[in-house]
Design a protein around this motif. Sequence first.
Motif, short mmCIF file in Angstrom:
data_model
loop_
_atom_site.label_atom_id
_atom_site.label_comp_id
_atom_site.label_asym_id
_atom_site.label_seq_id
_atom_site.Cartn_x
_atom_site.Cartn_y
_atom_site.Cartn_z
N TYR A 22 -15.86 -8.00 2.78
CA TYR A 22 -14.97 -7.85 1.81
C TYR A 22 -14.61 -8.66 0.90
CZ TYR A 22 -10.39 -5.85 -0.03
OH TYR A 22 -9.50 -5.88 -0.72
N LEU A 68 -6.88 -4.56 -0.01
CA LEU A 68 -6.93 -3.10 0.04
C LEU A 68 -6.52 -2.54 1.60
CD1 LEU A 68 -8.43 -0.61 -1.31
CD2 LEU A 68 -10.50 -1.19 -0.06
N ALA A 92 -8.71 2.94 0.68
CA ALA A 92 -10.01 2.75 1.02
C ALA A 92 -10.71 3.97 1.29
CB ALA A 92 -10.42 1.74 2.02
N PRO A 130 -13.68 5.50 -1.44
CA PRO A 130 -14.43 4.39 -1.09
C PRO A 130 -15.25 3.87 -2.26
CG PRO A 130 -15.04 6.40 -0.02
CD PRO A 130 -13.87 6.82 -0.83
N LEU A 149 -12.64 -1.73 -3.86
CA LEU A 149 -13.29 -1.86 -2.53
C LEU A 149 -14.37 -2.87 -3.04
CD1 LEU A 149 -14.11 0.65 -0.10
CD2 LEU A 149 -15.51 -1.54 -0.36
N ARG A 160 -9.98 1.15 6.81
CA ARG A 160 -10.54 0.41 5.61
C ARG A 160 -12.06 -0.15 6.12
NH1 ARG A 160 -8.22 -5.41 3.19
NH2 ARG A 160 -9.22 -6.51 5.00
#
Length: 338
Positions: free
Chosen positions: A171, A179, A184, A188, A193, A222
């Motif tokens: 990430y 986030l 998320a 998504p 993201l 997440r």
Amino acid sequence: MLGAVLAVFCCTSAFAADTSDSRRDGYRYYAIGDLAAPRPAPTRAGAMLVGGGDWPYPAFRWMIERAGHGRIVILRASGSTEAQDEFFNDIGGITAAQTLVFEDRRAASDPQVLDIVRQADGIFLAGGDQSNYVRYWQGTPLNRALDAHVRAGKPIGGTSAGLAILGAHAYGAMDGGSLSSKDALNDPTGPQLTLVDDFLHLPYLERVLTDSHFGKRDRLGRLIAMLARLAQEQGRGDLVGIGVDEYTALCIDGDGIGRVFSGNGGHVWLVGPQPAATVYAAGKPLSLRAVPVRGVGSDSLLHLADFRIERPAFSALYDVEAGRLIRRDANPAPTAAP
């Protein structure tokens, strides 16, 4: 004793003379200890994944032992000597520590930076903002030097943002934020993201996405959302998420055996492989069922080759319904570690 003191002074002074040039090249340099001292023992392969917050010292001693009690190099993009001072003064057992604080991408091609990294017995990626690590390091000579360090059988570790980039998938936080699970799961596919591939290449983490501050910041949703996106974009069903609690570390040896060290009863959360999403579309909340989540505790062993856990700390299945995370009854996952 006087000779050792003079050696430290001379080595530190020699590098101090380079500090002004280094700053012009986009980084700051700090050092402590005897840079001329030989490494006391051989190095051994290993990866230390720290979830952020306070350091679990037994994990750091594990990494130091694998670095042959030699020289630790800390890479970061903010702060200054905090990590090297803790390594050298509080934990001890190393000949020296050096810190490189990157201020832009130029430093990742600097010959002196690359030489310091090549001579490291162990490398530690500090916390901060992982988007800076992506912007400053990915695809550079430094990136290749980090991979070469790992291939040479030397240990590497990272905490928080430093942990975030240790997996094959990361990430990146490239939008400047952090986030939340709610956002998320609600979309998504959204631009917030931001995922990064083809950065660091560590053994046994080839299909892993890592995340930090896990239980305390409620990041299970997440991580599930990020895995769902990766699965959709890459057409894969074998991806695994590893979330690490604060004050907790997963230490992986050269045979792919992972052990957990924690100062607060924290865990490592193993997520997936998860089934394909039942609802995955732009602007729509995620839905999927039966996501396996297992816990690795201080009494557990994690076999990274097949993600088998001996003596798991907990196990559960989770559903996501229209962006809402729901835990089925099982051996329940714990609440966040204090």
